[in-house]
Design a protein around this motif. Structure first.
Motif, short mmCIF file in Angstrom:
data_model
loop_
_atom_site.label_atom_id
_atom_site.label_comp_id
_atom_site.label_asym_id
_atom_site.label_seq_id
_atom_site.Cartn_x
_atom_site.Cartn_y
_atom_site.Cartn_z
N LEU A 1 -48.42 -63.00 50.87
CA LEU A 1 -47.98 -61.98 51.82
C LEU A 1 -46.86 -61.20 51.17
O LEU A 1 -45.78 -61.74 50.92
N SER B 1 -54.91 -70.82 54.45
CA SER B 1 -55.59 -70.98 55.72
C SER B 1 -56.92 -71.69 55.50
O SER B 1 -57.61 -71.45 54.52
N LEU C 1 -51.59 -58.98 53.24
CA LEU C 1 -52.03 -60.29 52.77
C LEU C 1 -53.07 -60.08 51.68
O LEU C 1 -54.10 -59.46 51.92
N SER D 1 -46.14 -56.47 53.96
CA SER D 1 -46.87 -57.16 55.04
C SER D 1 -48.38 -57.18 54.82
O SER D 1 -49.13 -57.48 55.74
N LYS E 1 -54.68 -62.02 60.51
CA LYS E 1 -54.80 -61.45 59.16
C LYS E 1 -55.82 -62.23 58.34
O LYS E 1 -56.64 -61.64 57.63
N GLN F 1 -48.40 -65.79 63.78
CA GLN F 1 -48.08 -64.59 62.99
C GLN F 1 -49.22 -64.14 62.08
O GLN F 1 -49.37 -62.94 61.84
N HIS F 2 -50.01 -65.08 61.55
CA HIS F 2 -50.90 -64.73 60.45
C HIS F 2 -52.38 -65.05 60.63
O HIS F 2 -53.20 -64.65 59.80
#
Length: 150
Positions: A129, A60, A135, A133, A100, A96-97
């Motif tokens: 991940l 990310s 991270l 679940s 996180k 989805q992420h």
């Protein structure tokens, strides 16, 4: 010894300074460890040894300032050999992420990076991940976006 996911622990050995997984090795057993020990001790470079983290490789790009955290992208990285890396960007991955990654960024900033007013920082987070679940951060790279340093 039992690492994450059970079984024998695996380790990653990589240069302290580098990019694109060049000269990065995964140590699976004592024989490989001995081979790499010889390579590393004969080198003038510094190396980092870290526990291998199982899981799906997600990255990310994040921009932060003293008031906000912006997750600009979330993408999946697949490694097909040392220099053959493909990145997949998808809005579904983001949905989805992103939260996180924002939570991780908030925790890192609170512990290690108090920002003065009017300062903006961009960094890239590489994480795995797990099947649980969760991270887990593999590394954080400042001033880098989509795997490319300016």
């Amino acid at each position: 010894g039992g690492g994450r996911g059970g079984g024998r622990r695996k380790y990653v050995i990589k240069p302290n300074v580098g990019y694109s997984s060049i000269d990065t090795f995964i140590v699976n057993n004592a024989e490989e460890q001995e081979e790499l020990r010889t390579l590393i001790t004969s080198s003038d470079r510094e190396f980092i040894i870290e526990e291998f983290i199982d899981g799906e490789f997600l990255c990310s790009d994040i921009v932060v300032d003293d008031k906000s955290i912006l997750v600009t992208s979330v993408y999946k990285r697949h490694d097909y050999g040392i220099k053959e890396t493909m990145q997949y960007h998808a809005s579904e991955l983001y949905r989805q992420h992103a939260q996180k990654f924002k939570t991780l960024a908030r925790e890192v900033i609170a512990r290690h990076l108090p920002l003065p007013p009017d300062v903006r920082v961009m960094f890239n987070v590489e994480a795995k991940l797990g099947d649980d679940s969760i991270l887990r951060i593999v590394e954080i790279n400042p001033f880098r976006a989509c795997g490319v340093a300016p």
